[in-house]
Design a protein around this motif. Structure first.
Motif, short mmCIF file in Angstrom:
data_model
loop_
_atom_site.label_atom_id
_atom_site.label_comp_id
_atom_site.label_asym_id
_atom_site.label_seq_id
_atom_site.Cartn_x
_atom_site.Cartn_y
_atom_site.Cartn_z
N PRO A 136 0.93 -1.25 -0.02
CA PRO A 136 -0.06 0.09 0.06
C PRO A 136 0.76 1.29 0.02
CG PRO A 136 -0.08 -0.98 2.23
CD PRO A 136 0.55 -2.03 1.32
N TYR A 137 2.04 1.16 0.30
CA TYR A 137 2.66 2.28 0.66
C TYR A 137 4.37 2.16 0.33
CZ TYR A 137 5.06 6.73 2.42
OH TYR A 137 5.63 7.80 2.58
N ARG A 138 5.14 3.05 -0.29
CA ARG A 138 6.70 2.86 -0.50
C ARG A 138 7.19 3.74 0.04
NH1 ARG A 138 7.18 0.94 -6.71
NH2 ARG A 138 5.24 -0.32 -6.87
N SER A 139 8.27 4.02 1.30
CA SER A 139 9.05 5.00 1.82
C SER A 139 10.32 4.88 1.28
CB SER A 139 8.81 4.67 3.34
OG SER A 139 9.57 5.73 4.08
N ALA A 140 10.66 5.96 0.54
CA ALA A 140 12.01 6.15 0.25
C ALA A 140 12.48 7.24 1.06
CB ALA A 140 11.99 6.77 -1.11
N ILE A 141 13.68 6.78 1.85
CA ILE A 141 14.59 7.66 2.66
C ILE A 141 15.84 8.01 1.97
CG2 ILE A 141 15.64 7.65 5.02
CD1 ILE A 141 12.51 7.05 5.32
N ASP A 142 15.88 9.46 2.10
CA ASP A 142 16.94 10.18 1.42
C ASP A 142 18.46 9.37 1.93
OD1 ASP A 142 19.33 12.41 1.20
OD2 ASP A 142 17.93 12.40 -0.73
N GLN A 143 19.54 9.10 1.19
CA GLN A 143 20.50 8.73 2.06
C GLN A 143 21.30 9.62 2.84
OE1 GLN A 143 23.46 7.60 -1.35
NE2 GLN A 143 22.83 9.31 -2.34
N LEU A 144 20.90 10.87 2.70
CA LEU A 144 21.40 12.05 3.63
C LEU A 144 20.56 12.59 4.58
CD1 LEU A 144 23.90 13.98 0.85
CD2 LEU A 144 24.54 12.07 2.68
N ALA A 145 19.54 11.73 4.74
CA ALA A 145 18.22 12.21 5.76
C ALA A 145 18.89 12.49 7.11
CB ALA A 145 17.08 11.15 5.67
N THR A 146 18.32 13.36 7.57
CA THR A 146 18.60 13.79 9.22
C THR A 146 17.74 13.05 10.20
OG1 THR A 146 16.98 15.71 9.09
CG2 THR A 146 19.20 16.19 8.33
N SER A 147 17.78 13.22 11.32
CA SER A 147 17.18 12.35 12.38
C SER A 147 15.59 12.89 12.24
CB SER A 147 17.69 12.68 13.45
OG SER A 147 19.13 12.26 13.70
N GLU A 148 15.67 14.31 12.07
CA GLU A 148 14.17 14.75 11.91
C GLU A 148 13.40 14.30 10.80
OE1 GLU A 148 16.99 16.51 12.36
OE2 GLU A 148 16.82 17.14 14.49
N GLN A 149 14.22 14.31 9.72
CA GLN A 149 13.37 13.90 8.65
C GLN A 149 12.90 12.26 8.50
OE1 GLN A 149 16.48 14.67 5.58
NE2 GLN A 149 15.62 16.64 4.98
N ILE A 150 13.80 11.38 9.14
CA ILE A 150 13.49 10.03 9.65
C ILE A 150 12.18 9.85 10.39
CG2 ILE A 150 14.23 8.06 10.47
CD1 ILE A 150 17.07 8.72 9.19
N THR A 151 12.53 10.61 11.47
CA THR A 151 11.57 10.71 12.48
C THR A 151 10.11 11.06 11.80
OG1 THR A 151 13.05 11.26 14.23
CG2 THR A 151 10.53 11.86 14.64
N GLN A 152 10.09 11.93 11.12
CA GLN A 152 8.72 12.47 10.62
C GLN A 152 8.43 11.58 9.50
OE1 GLN A 152 9.26 16.04 7.92
NE2 GLN A 152 7.13 16.32 7.64
N GLU A 153 9.01 10.78 8.82
CA GLU A 153 8.62 9.57 7.96
C GLU A 153 8.05 8.58 8.91
OE1 GLU A 153 7.71 7.66 4.51
OE2 GLU A 153 8.16 9.65 4.86
N LEU A 154 8.53 8.44 9.79
CA LEU A 154 8.44 7.24 10.83
C LEU A 154 6.88 7.51 11.39
CD1 LEU A 154 11.64 6.27 12.76
CD2 LEU A 154 10.39 4.62 11.08
N TYR A 155 6.58 8.70 11.84
CA TYR A 155 5.33 8.94 12.47
C TYR A 155 4.22 8.96 11.25
CZ TYR A 155 6.81 10.73 16.63
OH TYR A 155 7.09 10.93 18.06
N LYS A 156 4.68 9.18 9.91
CA LYS A 156 3.89 8.79 8.96
C LYS A 156 3.54 7.46 8.80
CE LYS A 156 4.49 10.89 5.12
NZ LYS A 156 5.09 11.24 3.56
N LEU A 157 4.34 6.34 8.99
CA LEU A 157 4.18 5.02 9.02
C LEU A 157 3.33 4.47 10.10
CD1 LEU A 157 7.83 3.94 7.98
CD2 LEU A 157 5.94 4.11 6.34
N ILE A 158 3.47 5.14 11.14
CA ILE A 158 2.77 4.57 12.54
C ILE A 158 1.44 4.85 12.23
CG2 ILE A 158 2.99 6.48 13.92
CD1 ILE A 158 3.93 4.63 16.21
N THR A 159 0.85 6.00 11.40
CA THR A 159 -0.56 6.26 11.36
C THR A 159 -1.02 5.47 10.35
OG1 THR A 159 -0.14 7.82 9.61
CG2 THR A 159 -0.11 8.67 11.92
N MET A 160 -0.51 4.37 9.63
CA MET A 160 -1.05 3.41 8.54
C MET A 160 -1.30 2.28 9.30
SD MET A 160 1.78 4.14 5.60
CE MET A 160 1.84 5.80 4.99
N GLN A 161 -2.35 1.59 8.70
CA GLN A 161 -2.96 0.28 9.03
C GLN A 161 -1.50 -0.90 8.94
OE1 GLN A 161 -7.06 -1.15 8.40
NE2 GLN A 161 -5.90 -2.38 6.82
#
Length: 878
Positions: free
Chosen positions: A195-220
């Motif tokens: 249902p979803y593909r999460s692409a993480i930038d190879q230079l992503a910061t801690s804040e960017q990763i955390t933001q993406e994780l919060y998006k994932l946790i809201t999913m089913q």
């Protein structure tokens, strides 16, 4: 003898000294090889130590080889441009015959293009991206497993535990993106959706990763496959642990690129990854591997004194075997090429375009591709341009380490033990063929793979109204609050099913109104689920094949089938020949035959017993046969066996008489219901009109059965049915209404008198709820519905909305006519026939035995009389 031995030893030593002198005089040929590594990374450090040991081990084992590898190690500093610069330097200033590396897939793309252009083999033991292929890059050789090789093992794990949805998380570069199409394809093959593909930038910061994780946790979905480098993976799992995503209910599967390096990760990172599953290439154990591992750790302490936690990984083994493959190729080709030179006019130019091609590249590449040997990593075969890996081991991160919980290969699928003799028909496992897994949250209970989203979004439940059956489903929407209140049998079953789920399932109703457009409305309603406007469609929705192509249905919660309701005529039978109707024609015929047969048997039994009452004229004997079939009189009947047969026969007559009397009484006194039409064929022959529910698929069914479109009339309610049936086909109404059995039962419950149901005339699957394809809750809701329909709950719900169907005799299909058939008395008839036949057989046997005894006695008497005649000379009159 001693002198001869001394001379032999002297000659041998002299010959050996001469050979050694010749070898020393002949200069060993150098085979220059470039090595491009990211020396600041864990893999780079491990590989450099392994490579240096590999060179030493190879020439220690092959001291007579006339070629020697000369390695030119360069640090790409994890930068694609730097890697290209180092390769440029090696091509311009050194006699490079091959290049080992580079380490990253993104670097290998450009470097392999250079190797392809200048005919220099590029051998990488770390570039796993599927975008790199020896087909497009002839001089690229992959001495490691292709990323796509592991996708079947990952899919097999998901299939084993029955998870239906998977979220893919990957680093957004060539390495990360390359595996995704292959993984998606194989997941679709096992009916698991992404249902979803999460692409993480190879230079992503801690804040960017955390933001993406919060998006994932809201999913089913709670099943995640992670494909990224060890450095990014360390940060990712540390943040996942911080926000609570490494807890109970979550599933994490990491690909081999990260799984191979778990032992080299920081202890805090390994602790954060607790419960994750990993897929790694399997390395068989051997004494050579044990010996190498011990020497590697000793060498590593000297090479990397500031990194005492450095751990040997499979990349170190692949780099070791790669050196051996290149060394063998160098000895086999025995070539020395000139350095890459520029034309004199372009000597000061820095353009790679001016370089000449390597004259030895084809021979070196061919020799490398022919490398096949048993290496430290297993069987090392580069014949197809890349290393062939068929065995993977599945690991579970526990504590600060990981343990093997099973194995996978293409032939046997998943298994707990490494057993090459096992052979399954498919590599898709459907059982838990893995050892016990410690899942996130330190639990051994298998996660179901999904949870209700934590972002407050409720399950969107679509309900259909306006279909004409409010007792099945109806709804009212509050004009002020907008809250929808639904009611009806379908709603009660759904809400009861939700209560029985082992977890909370918040939901809200959304109305789908069909009042304006009833035609094909139910198909449109189900289509809303396919369009993802609803999570589930609740209502009196028939489970049909064409709908199941784009949605999934739960188990049905109603009775299935299609029948018809027709007017019923009330009448009392006053036919002159009604006394014949209690018994069917076959029963009358069978009873008469049995009557005659029993009389004949008793007559024969008495005849064989020399009963004088059975002798006389034929009319008298026929009367005797009839008399014996009706009466038991001791004066007339002499034999006990005859009386036994007659008793059994009279018992059958008693049972038949009682049943006949009851049936005839019912026919003469009770009013009987007779349907005006008994089957669809009658309607077709007479050209009668039939009715159906407007918007229902029944219209198409009636047309398939042969009804003319003008004879098919749509109605919108049970009252409309009643009105049409009351008028009849001649007066603008219909002769029958064809609909699904649940609707017809509702109609008969409301109009108990004057109608009856005929059928079912056609099969149907019943009513169910429609969900999106692959919905993770469909199994739980179906199980709850099965629990409801298998007990008293469904009866109480039906009583509430449809009424007590036992109070109306017309509810249900038409039963038999009440006529007694031959099958109803099969037991007594068989008993009577067997008793008569057996008795007759016994009587015949007794008669024949007595006759045989009498004949010899009569013969003896004749002989005596003859002797007396001869003695006296007189004839004795008989």
């Amino acid at each position: 003898m001693a002198t001869a031995v001394s001379i032999t030893m002297f000659l041998f030593l002299a010959f050996r000294s001469a050979v050694a002198q010749n070898v020393a005089e002949s200069k060993v040929k150098e085979f220059h090889v470039g090595v491009i590594l990211d020396l600041g990374t864990t893999v780079g450090k491990v590989a450099r130590t392994s490579i240096s040991i590999a060179v030493e081990d190879f020439y220690a084992l092959h001291p007579n080889y006339t070629t020697r590898l000369v390695l030119h190690v360069r640090d790409s500093m994890s930068d694609d441009v730097q890697a290209a610069t180092e390769v440029n330097d090696l091509l311009e200033n050194y006699n490079i015959q091959a290049i080992i590396g580079p380490q990253k897939s993104s670097q290998a793309v450009f470097v392999s293009a250079l190797g392809n252009k200048y005919h220099v083999p590029i051998i990488s033991f770390t570039a796993t991206s599927t975008s790199l292929s020896s087909r497009g890059l002839t001089y690229f050789v992959r001495a490691t497993a292709n990323d796509s090789a592991q996708v079947n093992s990952i899919a097999s794990i998901i299939k084993t535990y029955g998870w239906k949805e998977v979220v893919l998380i990957y680093v957004d570069n060539d390495y990360g993106r390359g595996i995704i199409p292959h993984l998606v394809d194989v997941l679709e093959g096992i009916d698991a959706h992404v249902p979803y593909r999460s692409a993480i930038d190879q230079l992503a910061t801690s804040e960017q990763i955390t933001q993406e994780l919060y998006k994932l946790i809201t999913m089913q979905t709670r099943v995640f496959v992670v494909h990224m480098s060890s450095s990014l993976g360390s940060l990712f799992f540390t943040k996942a642990k911080e926000i609570g995503m490494m807890s109970k209910g979550f599933v994490w599967i990491i690909t081999d690129g990260l799984a191979h390096l778990i032992d080299s990760l920081n202890p805090s990172v390994k602790e954060a990854m607790n419960g994750a599953l990993g897929v790694e290439c399997y390395v068989p154990k051997s004494k050579e591997l044990e010996n190498f591992t011990a020497r590697w750790y000793l060498r590593s302490r000297n090479d990397h004194p500031n990194d005492p936690t450095l751990t040997l990984s499979i990349f170190g083994l692949w780099s070791y075997d790669t050196i051996w493959a290149v060394a063998q190729a160098a000895e086999k080709t025995k070539v020395i090429g000139t350095k890459f030179q520029r034309p004199p006019a372009l000597k000061n130019s820095t353009s790679l375009e001016t370089l000449e091609n390597s004259r030895n590249g084809v021979a070196v590449l061919k020799a490398i591709l022919q490398s096949k040997f048993k290496g430290l990593s297993g069987y090392f075969d580069l014949s197809d341009g890349e290393l062939q890996v068929s065995m993977f081991q599945i690991t579970n991160v526990v504590g600060k380490s990981h343990r093997v919980i099973g194995f996978w290969n293409a032939k046997n699928g998943i298994s707990q033990e490494l057993d090459q003799r096992k052979s399954n028909t498919t590599h898709w496992s459907t059982k838990h063929d893995l050892n016990i897994v410690i899942w996130p949250g330190e639990t051994t209970k298998v996660p179901r793979g999904w949870e209700i989203p934590t972002n407050g979004k409720k399950l969107q439940v679509g309900i259909i109204i306006g279909g004409g059956y409010p007792k099945y489903i109806d709804a009212d929407e509050d004009s002020l609050t907008g809250v929808v209140k639904a009611s009806g049998l379908a709603i009660d079953v759904f809400e009861e099913a939700v209560k029985r789920l082992p977890y909370a399932l918040p939901y809200e109703y959304i109305v789908f109104n069909t009042t304006e457009n009833v035609s094909s409305s139910y198909d449109d309603f189900v289509n809303q689920v396919y369009l993802k406007n609803y999570d589930i469609a609740v209502g009196d929705v028939t489970i049909r094949y064409n709908r199941s192509l784009y949605v999934d249905f739960t188990l049905p919660y109603t009775e299935s089938g299609i029948a018809m309701v027709v007017p019923a005529k009330e009448s009392i039978n006053k036919n002159t020949w009604i006394f014949l109707k209690p018994l069917s024609p076959g029963m009358w015929f069978g009873t008469i035959i049995l009557f005659i047969y029993t009389g004949i048997v008793i007559w024969l039994l008495e005849f064989l017993g020399n009963n004088k009452n059975v002798h006389g004229p034929i009319p008298r004997q026929i009367a005797t046969v009839i008399y014996f079939s009706l009466f038991e009189e001791k004066e007339k009947m002499k034999r006990l066996i005859s009386r036994m047969v007659l008793v059994i026969w009279l018992f059958f007559l008693l049972v038949l008489k009682s049943s006949y009397t009851a049936s005839l009484t019912s026919m003469l006194t009770v009013q009987q219901l007779h349907p005006t039409v008994t089957n669809v064929e009658e309607l077709l022959k007479t050209g009668e009109c039939v009715g159906y529910a407007r918007g229902s698929y029944i219209k198409g069914l009636l047309e398939e059965l042969g009804f003319d479109t003008s004879k098919i009339k749509p109605y919108e309610s049970t009252e409309a049915y009643h009105s049409a049936l009351s008028r009849g086909s001649e007066n603008g109404g219909v002769a029958a209404v064809v609909d699904e059995i649940p609707y017809l039962k509702l109609f008969l419950a409301e109009h108990c008198k004057g109608y009856t149901m005929v059928g079912p005339i056609y099969k149907a699957a019943g009513f169910g709820y429609a969900l999106q394809k692959g919905s993770p809750i469909i199994g739980d809701i179906s199980q709850a519905i099965l629990n409801i329909t298998g007990g008293d709950t469904i009866i109480q719900i039906e009583k509430k909305w449809v009424g007590d169907q036992n109070n109306c005799q017309n509810v249900g299909t038409i039963s038999g006519t009440g006529t007694l058939t031959f099958d109803s008395f099969a037991g007594p008839i068989i008993a009577t026939g067997v008793a008569s036949t057996t008795s007759l057989a016994i009587a015949l046997i007794i008669y024949l035995c007595k006759k045989k005894q009498v004949e010899p006695e009569k013969g003896d008497s004749d002989q005596i009389f003859a002797q007396e005649e001869n003695k006296d000379g007189e004839t004795i009159p008989s």
